[in-house]
Design a protein around this motif. Sequence first.
Motif, PDB file in Angstrom:
ATOM      1  N   LEU A 168      -6.278  14.509   8.144  1.00  0.00           N
ATOM      2  CA  LEU A 168      -5.013  14.466   8.881  1.00  0.00           C
ATOM      3  C   LEU A 168      -4.708  13.041   9.348  1.00  0.00           C
ATOM      4  O   LEU A 168      -3.563  12.578   9.278  1.00  0.00           O
ATOM      5  N   GLN A 169      -5.745  12.341   9.782  1.00  0.00           N
ATOM      6  CA  GLN A 169      -5.546  10.988  10.313  1.00  0.00           C
ATOM      7  C   GLN A 169      -5.258   9.961   9.210  1.00  0.00           C
ATOM      8  O   GLN A 169      -4.725   8.895   9.490  1.00  0.00           O
ATOM      9  N   GLU A 170      -5.595  10.294   7.982  1.00  0.00           N
ATOM     10  CA  GLU A 170      -5.291   9.390   6.865  1.00  0.00           C
ATOM     11  C   GLU A 170      -3.851   9.521   6.392  1.00  0.00           C
ATOM     12  O   GLU A 170      -3.321   8.656   5.705  1.00  0.00           O
ATOM     13  N   ALA A 171      -3.210  10.626   6.752  1.00  0.00           N
ATOM     14  CA  ALA A 171      -1.888  10.947   6.189  1.00  0.00           C
ATOM     15  C   ALA A 171      -0.763  10.160   6.854  1.00  0.00           C
ATOM     16  O   ALA A 171      -0.753   9.942   8.062  1.00  0.00           O
ATOM     17  N   ASP A 172       0.200   9.749   6.010  1.00  0.00           N
ATOM     18  CA  ASP A 172       1.453   9.166   6.492  1.00  0.00           C
ATOM     19  C   ASP A 172       2.562  10.219   6.514  1.00  0.00           C
ATOM     20  O   ASP A 172       3.447  10.187   7.360  1.00  0.00           O
ATOM     21  N   ILE A 173       2.488  11.130   5.544  1.00  0.00           N
ATOM     22  CA  ILE A 173       3.505  12.169   5.383  1.00  0.00           C
ATOM     23  C   ILE A 173       2.804  13.480   5.055  1.00  0.00           C
ATOM     24  O   ILE A 173       1.820  13.489   4.292  1.00  0.00           O
ATOM     25  N   ILE A 174       3.290  14.575   5.624  1.00  0.00           N
ATOM     26  CA  ILE A 174       2.756  15.903   5.295  1.00  0.00           C
ATOM     27  C   ILE A 174       3.835  16.699   4.565  1.00  0.00           C
ATOM     28  O   ILE A 174       4.990  16.753   5.013  1.00  0.00           O
ATOM     29  N   VAL A 175       3.458  17.290   3.433  1.00  0.00           N
ATOM     30  CA  VAL A 175       4.325  18.252   2.744  1.00  0.00           C
ATOM     31  C   VAL A 175       3.667  19.620   2.926  1.00  0.00           C
ATOM     32  O   VAL A 175       2.558  19.857   2.446  1.00  0.00           O
ATOM     33  N   HIS A 176       4.374  20.489   3.631  1.00  0.00           N
ATOM     34  CA  HIS A 176       3.796  21.774   4.066  1.00  0.00           C
ATOM     35  C   HIS A 176       4.341  22.915   3.198  1.00  0.00           C
ATOM     36  O   HIS A 176       5.462  23.384   3.410  1.00  0.00           O
ATOM     37  N   LEU A 177       3.537  23.329   2.227  1.00  0.00           N
ATOM     38  CA  LEU A 177       3.951  24.379   1.279  1.00  0.00           C
ATOM     39  C   LEU A 177       3.167  25.674   1.464  1.00  0.00           C
ATOM     40  O   LEU A 177       3.423  26.648   0.757  1.00  0.00           O
ATOM     41  N   MET A 224       0.852  -1.204   0.000  1.00  0.00           N
ATOM     42  CA  MET A 224       0.000   0.000   0.000  1.00  0.00           C
ATOM     43  C   MET A 224       0.884   1.249   0.000  1.00  0.00           C
ATOM     44  O   MET A 224       1.764   1.396   0.841  1.00  0.00           O
ATOM     45  N   MET A 225       0.641   2.151  -0.973  1.00  0.00           N
ATOM     46  CA  MET A 225       1.436   3.387  -1.047  1.00  0.00           C
ATOM     47  C   MET A 225       1.023   4.350   0.064  1.00  0.00           C
ATOM     48  O   MET A 225      -0.119   4.355   0.522  1.00  0.00           O
ATOM     49  N   ASP A 226       1.965   5.172   0.465  1.00  0.00           N
ATOM     50  CA  ASP A 226       1.693   6.190   1.481  1.00  0.00           C
ATOM     51  C   ASP A 226       0.662   7.206   0.989  1.00  0.00           C
ATOM     52  O   ASP A 226       0.534   7.453  -0.212  1.00  0.00           O
ATOM     53  N   THR A 227      -0.033   7.780   1.957  1.00  0.00           N
ATOM     54  CA  THR A 227      -0.900   8.921   1.676  1.00  0.00           C
ATOM     55  C   THR A 227      -0.137  10.187   2.056  1.00  0.00           C
ATOM     56  O   THR A 227       0.336  10.322   3.183  1.00  0.00           O
ATOM     57  N   VAL A 228      -0.005  11.095   1.087  1.00  0.00           N
ATOM     58  CA  VAL A 228       0.719  12.344   1.307  1.00  0.00           C
ATOM     59  C   VAL A 228      -0.288  13.483   1.369  1.00  0.00           C
ATOM     60  O   VAL A 228      -1.081  13.683   0.443  1.00  0.00           O
ATOM     61  N   LEU A 229      -0.273  14.210   2.469  1.00  0.00           N
ATOM     62  CA  LEU A 229      -1.136  15.379   2.653  1.00  0.00           C
ATOM     63  C   LEU A 229      -0.320  16.623   2.309  1.00  0.00           C
ATOM     64  O   LEU A 229       0.767  16.824   2.859  1.00  0.00           O
ATOM     65  N   ILE A 230      -0.821  17.437   1.381  1.00  0.00           N
ATOM     66  CA  ILE A 230      -0.089  18.622   0.938  1.00  0.00           C
ATOM     67  C   ILE A 230      -0.865  19.878   1.313  1.00  0.00           C
ATOM     68  O   ILE A 230      -2.043  20.010   0.983  1.00  0.00           O
ATOM     69  N   THR A 231      -0.203  20.797   2.015  1.00  0.00           N
ATOM     70  CA  THR A 231      -0.779  22.127   2.232  1.00  0.00           C
ATOM     71  C   THR A 231      -0.193  23.041   1.157  1.00  0.00           C
ATOM     72  O   THR A 231       0.953  22.862   0.757  1.00  0.00           O
ATOM     73  N   GLY A 232      -0.958  24.011   0.690  1.00  0.00           N
ATOM     74  CA  GLY A 232      -0.449  24.848  -0.393  1.00  0.00           C
ATOM     75  C   GLY A 232      -0.336  24.058  -1.697  1.00  0.00           C
ATOM     76  O   GLY A 232       0.488  24.366  -2.560  1.00  0.00           O
ATOM     77  N   GLY A 233      -1.178  23.068  -1.836  1.00  0.00           N
ATOM     78  CA  GLY A 233      -1.087  22.159  -2.979  1.00  0.00           C
ATOM     79  C   GLY A 233      -1.544  22.746  -4.299  1.00  0.00           C
ATOM     80  O   GLY A 233      -1.323  22.144  -5.350  1.00  0.00           O
ATOM     81  N   THR A 234      -2.181  23.930  -4.261  1.00  0.00           N
ATOM     82  CA  THR A 234      -2.646  24.536  -5.515  1.00  0.00           C
ATOM     83  C   THR A 234      -1.636  25.540  -6.073  1.00  0.00           C
ATOM     84  O   THR A 234      -1.861  26.139  -7.118  1.00  0.00           O
ATOM     85  N   GLY A 235      -0.506  25.739  -5.370  1.00  0.00           N
ATOM     86  CA  GLY A 235       0.540  26.637  -5.862  1.00  0.00           C
ATOM     87  C   GLY A 235       1.413  25.967  -6.915  1.00  0.00           C
ATOM     88  O   GLY A 235       1.204  24.801  -7.279  1.00  0.00           O
ATOM     89  N   LEU A 236       2.415  26.689  -7.377  1.00  0.00           N
ATOM     90  CA  LEU A 236       3.289  26.223  -8.456  1.00  0.00           C
ATOM     91  C   LEU A 236       3.956  24.891  -8.114  1.00  0.00           C
ATOM     92  O   LEU A 236       3.860  23.919  -8.879  1.00  0.00           O
ATOM     93  N   VAL A 237       4.627  24.824  -6.971  1.00  0.00           N
ATOM     94  CA  VAL A 237       5.323  23.599  -6.571  1.00  0.00           C
ATOM     95  C   VAL A 237       4.309  22.516  -6.199  1.00  0.00           C
ATOM     96  O   VAL A 237       4.476  21.343  -6.558  1.00  0.00           O
ATOM     97  N   GLY A 238       3.249  22.915  -5.497  1.00  0.00           N
ATOM     98  CA  GLY A 238       2.238  21.948  -5.065  1.00  0.00           C
ATOM     99  C   GLY A 238       1.578  21.211  -6.222  1.00  0.00           C
ATOM    100  O   GLY A 238       1.379  19.990  -6.169  1.00  0.00           O
ATOM    101  N   ARG A 239       1.249  21.937  -7.286  1.00  0.00           N
ATOM    102  CA  ARG A 239       0.617  21.298  -8.455  1.00  0.00           C
ATOM    103  C   ARG A 239       1.567  20.302  -9.115  1.00  0.00           C
ATOM    104  O   ARG A 239       1.175  19.191  -9.472  1.00  0.00           O
ATOM    105  N   ALA A 240       2.820  20.716  -9.279  1.00  0.00           N
ATOM    106  CA  ALA A 240       3.803  19.841  -9.926  1.00  0.00           C
ATOM    107  C   ALA A 240       4.090  18.607  -9.070  1.00  0.00           C
ATOM    108  O   ALA A 240       4.209  17.489  -9.589  1.00  0.00           O
ATOM    109  N   LEU A 241       4.185  18.792  -7.745  1.00  0.00           N
ATOM    110  CA  LEU A 241       4.441  17.661  -6.850  1.00  0.00           C
ATOM    111  C   LEU A 241       3.251  16.701  -6.829  1.00  0.00           C
ATOM    112  O   LEU A 241       3.436  15.479  -6.827  1.00  0.00           O
ATOM    113  N   THR A 242       2.044  17.251  -6.820  1.00  0.00           N
ATOM    114  CA  THR A 242       0.843  16.409  -6.838  1.00  0.00           C
ATOM    115  C   THR A 242       0.843  15.499  -8.062  1.00  0.00           C
ATOM    116  O   THR A 242       0.621  14.282  -7.953  1.00  0.00           O
ATOM    117  N   ASP A 243       1.093  16.066  -9.242  1.00  0.00           N
ATOM    118  CA  ASP A 243       1.135  15.263 -10.477  1.00  0.00           C
ATOM    119  C   ASP A 243       2.208  14.180 -10.388  1.00  0.00           C
ATOM    120  O   ASP A 243       1.991  13.031 -10.792  1.00  0.00           O
TER     121      ASP A 243
END
Length: 307
Positions: free
Chosen positions: A61-70, A1-20
């Motif tokens: 928050l409880q589903e996340a394994d890793i948080i990327v805070h942008l 099972m792959m990790d779930t990554v929670l991203i804050t600021g995910g709609t910004g330049l870096v966030g969009r590219a990282l999400t993809d």
Amino acid sequence: MMDTVLITGGTGLVGRALTDFLLDRGYQVIIFSRHKAASNHPRLRYALWDPARKTLDVTALQEADIIVHLAGANVADGRWTKARKQEIVDSRVQSSQLLFDQLRDQPNKVRKVISASATGYYGEFKDHAFTENDPPATDFLGATCKAWEDSVQQIATLGKKVVILRCGLVMSLQGGALREYYKPVKLGFAVAMGNGEQWVSWIHLQDVVRLYYNAIVNDQLSGAYNAVSPFPVTNQHLVQSLAKAAKGKSFINVHAPAFALKLALGEMSVEVLKSMKASSAKILQTGFQFSYPTIDEATQQLVRDQQ
């Protein structure tokens, strides 16, 4: 099972590219947003949060394994009025504080928090490239980055790994400062800021994304790293490289005088004119290899991608 990554600021330049990038590799991605949004990807969903009101979707928050805070208000959007400066600080510190409070108070399985910061942490380049051990500058951006990092570092007291990436100028024509440099280039002008001799520590967007991914998968990483290419350049070199990639030899070198920048940008002009050289030695020692280490490789790829 792959990790779930929670991203804050995910709609910004870096966030969009990282999400993809993460979706392409099979990760589940949750993006914290202040506005309701629908996803058309089966492994991407949006969850609500509001750092100013100290609220977030606890289930996400409880589903996340890793948080990327942008998350953080764009430093370059508008003049630095007193209110704007407060917003720049609050958007970073309040959001980090909310994550800390909720990770402390709610049961969760988050192992690691990877946070953005910026090379604005450092002062004016004099004689050596700044390393991660150098103290923060005492100017507005230095104080902002220090408060931002301190608010994230407290998460380590909860037994979670914290990685901080101090990012240089992100090379992308999809957004950020480089897109502004590119506008006159399209008309045949390479516009250097001031005398153009100030150093710029930069990084290609794809390498930023790969650094965040590296921080996700490499458990050896901990603490702060400069997210910058090994080869900083002067401001003039940067805009000329962009112009050569787009126009060959048919462009004119122009200087935007410092006094005009101060009139147009106010206090923010200090950052445009500041000479800043940061060292990438620490991240290179971990084995990370840059896809675009030199400015010409970066600008040629970006311009090619535009065409």
